[in-house]
Write an enzyme that holds these catalytic residues in place. Structure first.
Site, PDB file in Angstrom:
ATOM      1  CE  LYS A 116       8.626  -8.588  -8.610  1.00  0.00           C
ATOM      2  NZ  LYS A 116       6.916  -8.398  -9.354  1.00  0.00           N
ATOM      3  CD  GLU A 200      10.069  -7.245  -2.567  1.00  0.00           C
ATOM      4  OE1 GLU A 200      10.402  -5.801  -2.530  1.00  0.00           O
ATOM      5  OE2 GLU A 200       9.954  -7.688  -3.307  1.00  0.00           O
ATOM      6  CG  HIS A 235       1.159  -0.532  -6.277  1.00  0.00           C
ATOM      7  ND1 HIS A 235       1.639  -0.251  -5.241  1.00  0.00           N
ATOM      8  CD2 HIS A 235       0.048  -1.168  -5.830  1.00  0.00           C
ATOM      9  CE1 HIS A 235       1.232  -0.672  -4.197  1.00  0.00           C
ATOM     10  NE2 HIS A 235       0.033  -1.115  -4.223  1.00  0.00           N
ATOM     11  NE  ARG A 292       8.617  -3.403 -18.987  1.00  0.00           N
ATOM     12  CZ  ARG A 292       8.436  -3.868 -17.656  1.00  0.00           C
ATOM     13  NH1 ARG A 292       8.350  -4.840 -17.287  1.00  0.00           N
ATOM     14  NH2 ARG A 292       8.348  -2.507 -16.496  1.00  0.00           N
TER      15      ARG A 292
END
Lengths: 494, 176
Positions: A116, A200, A235, A292
């Site tokens: 990330k 974040e 999530h 993907r």
């Protein structure tokens, strides 16, 4: 085009790939573990290779065994599905080295985007807006707390190697930082073999909107519209739809263009997904690129008529994209519900076991990508997804009605599913209004309880079943002829 | 014929009178139902209830029958035919032991022998089907033995941590 490919996955997604291969005349090789001897992907493929015990590291995550299976069967390419090795750059690299085509992006793009931090750096360089937060990993809790104070709480701790909701923790105050860092790091280490984390800024009321992209090896990159995936639990997406009701044509065009720019910044080839957060003021921020085929790809296929697996195969075979951006049009509205083996009345705990009876909903505009069947034993070893129920209708309201009907007609006995929970979400007022944010489930359904309002009928059914079983013994409830609709439905006429 | 059925925590008395053909009448408290029924298969039952068509799906299990009706799951038990064996305490009381509800792997053990734990305190974290679940202390007490360590595979029924219960009076005594 390839003559034969191997599918390094299981369940519904392996079957999804096999289906397109059959249409294209491509031979398919399935791989399976002990737990999956009778799994649907094994039964549906042209060949199947046993690769090991049920433990994922001994089978579906074992690169050596999968490469050997591909070589032994003369497979020219490998489709990784989603999960397992799909975003493992070492696997893609190994395929490249062995001369087997990996149906997906190159190993470098997977590596860059799978981390990330690297992907955030790439996007900043490519002028793609990213969420405020760190652009390097941090092991020191005090530094995390200091930086979080600067950006402002709440923040979201994330694993750099993350995906599928693993290794993520919301931190609301400095006091929670230490424990959240430790548990996120531990979960990430377990799930991805890498415990590195960063954070974040966390937007309490934001939407998760992603764009499907396709890129060929000739430098052509297009987007195939958006998917609205804000309905999440822990999530993990549970309901996805397209189009997103919040997007105006202008905003869609703007975000789509940024999605294409993001893919280009990463040197992306094949099908991928650019995820954005859209805040209450319609500012959008890059989250990540999933390298993907997404679980929720069917909603895009429903409104565009494009077979994304076919596109993946064409691109991997070195063919030029036959689609242009201006060809991409969405028609109507599509919704997907994920059906897991889990018990919504018991904190959504996994509910593996034997499916005693399964009846899929049918009718115009209903699609069920299903990895199970009556008699199948849902193994404890893997992700508990059973199927993805997808509908397509002219408008969002009609799609909701169609999904409600389909869910009511979806019968799975033997294991518990969240169908009743999904029904309550779909029938709720905020959902029908399109007020969907990533905190939707927490806000509206955190104290959800089973809504059993037809207890009398259920009780009657129990008693009538007893009565029938007693009568069967006495031989007068059902006739001895076979039970076909013709003698069980009663009178009918054409 | 009379039945006393249990759905969730509610007891439902059903009186059923079988009639000619596949018809019957049922009474639940003061509610009357005219029934016509067709058994389609072991798991499928078609009912006409007061003239209204209903498809019901059933499966037997050790606790009675699971009945699916319009997307809802009803677990129905016959109160006069309950499964034998010791009654499990369930519902508001919660579990009485620290055991995983399904085969799982231990991710973390949050207590040591000798620790005093509060009811509901996090004791062990296990992972099953890629999901982490936290097992809680069923009551206030002292940890007398930790039977597992990280990455152990555990099964339902395995007692992961033995906790000696302390009643509130005993705590008062201890503290006085």
């Amino acid at each position: 085009m390839f003559k034969k490919i191997l599918i390094a996955n299981r369940g519904e997604i392996a079957l999804r790939v096999i289906n397109t291969c059959k249409e294209m005349g491509i031979q398919t090789v399935a791989v399976y573990s002990d737990a999956d001897e009778k799994a649907i992907h094994v039964l549906s493929s042209d060949e199947a290779v046993w690769i090991g015990s049920s433990e994922p590291l001994e089978s579906y995550l074992n690169i050596d065994k999968i490469i050997k299976a591909a070589k032994d069967t003369n497979s020219e390419a490998i489709h990784p599905g989603y999960g397992f090795l799909a975003e493992n750059y070492e696997f893609a690299k190994r395929c490249e080295k062995e001369g087997i085509v990996f149906i997906g992006p190159g190993s470098k793009a997977i590596k860059d985007l799978g981390d990330k931090i690297t992907s955030r750096k790439l996007m900043v360089k490519g002028n793609v807006p990213v969420t405020p937060g760190l652009t390097s990993t941090e092991a020191d809790v005090d530094v995390m707390a200091k930086e979080a104070k600067r950006v402002g709480y709440p923040v979201l701790i994330k694993a750099t190697a993350g995906g599928g909701g693993k290794g993520i923790r919301i931190v609301n105050s400095p006091e929670e930082m230490a424990e959240a860092c430790a548990s996120a790091s531990r979960e990430a280490l377990n799930a991805f073999g890498n415990g590195e984390i960063y954070f974040e800024k966390f937007f309490t009321e934001a939407r998760h909107i992603e764009f499907q992209i396709l890129a060929d090896t000739f430098g052509n990159t297009i987007h195939i519209l958006e998917r609205e995936c804000s309905i999440q639990r822990r999530h993990q997406k549970i309901i996805e739809e397209t189009p997103a009701s919040v997007l105006t044509p202008e905003l869609r065009e703007k975000m789509g263009a940024v999605a294409v720019a993001a893919a280009k910044a990463a040197g992306y080839v094949n099908a991928g997904t650019v995820e954005f957060l859209l805040d209450a003021e319609n500012n959008f921020y890059f989250l990540e690129i999933n390298t993907r085929l997404q679980v929720e790809h069917p909603v895009t296929e429903m409104i565009t008529g494009i077979d994304l697996v076919r596109q993946q195969l064409e691109i991997a075979a070195g063919n030029k994209l036959s689609l242009k951006q201006e060809d991409i049009m969405g028609r109507g509205h599509s919704i997907e519900c994920r059906i897991y083996a889990e018990d919504p009345a018991n904190n959504f705990f996994p509910s593996p076991g034997k499916i005693e009876f399964l009846k899929e909903p049918k009718g115009p505009g209903i699609r069920n990508d299903c990895g199970a069947y009556s008699g199948f034993d849902v193994p404890v070893d893997y992700d508990p997804i059973i199927s993805k129920l997808v509908v397509h209708a002219q408008t969002r309201a009609q799609a909701i009605d169609k999904m409600i009907k389909a869910l009511k007609e979806y019968i799975i006995l033997g294991i518990r599913t969240p169908i009743d929970f999904l029904l309550d979400v779909l029938m709720s007022e905020p959902f029908s209004k399109g007020d969907v944010f990533t905190n939707f489930i927490e806000t509206h359904f955190s104290d959800w309880e089973e809504n059993l309002n037809e207890k009398d009928i259920a009780a009657i059914a129990y008693v009538v079943d007893e009565l029938c079983n007693r009568k069967i013994k006495a031989d007068d409830c059902v006739s001895h002829t076979a039970q076909t609709p013709f003698n069980t439905l009663g009178n009918w006429r054409l | 014929m009379e039945y006393r059925l249990k759905i969730q925590e509610e007891t439902i008395p059903v009186e059923i009178n079988s009639k000619e053909g596949n018809t019957a009448t049922a009474t639940i408290e003061n509610r009357e139902y005219d029934l016509k029924y067709t058994l389609i298969s072991d798991n499928e039952l078609h009912l006409m209830v007061n003239g209204k068509s209903v498809n019901v799906y059933l499966a037997k299990n050790k606790n009675g029958k699971t009945i699916l009706l319009n997307g809802r799951t009803y677990q129905v038990q016959d109160m006069d035919n309950l499964p034998k064996g010791p009654k499990k305490k369930k519902g508001i009381d919660g579990p009485t032991t620290v055991t995983p509800p399904m085969p799982a792997v231990v991710i973390a053990v949050n207590v040591n022998e000798g620790d005093r734990v509060e009811k509901g305190q996090k004791v062990v974290v296990v992972s099953a089907m890629k999901m982490e679940t936290t097992l809680l202390a069923p009551y206030k007490g002292i940890v007398i033995r930790v039977n597992v360590k990280e990455s152990d595979k555990v099964m339902p029924g395995d007692i992961l941590v033995d906790i000696d219960e302390i009643k509130d009076e005993e705590i008062n005594e201890l503290e006085n």
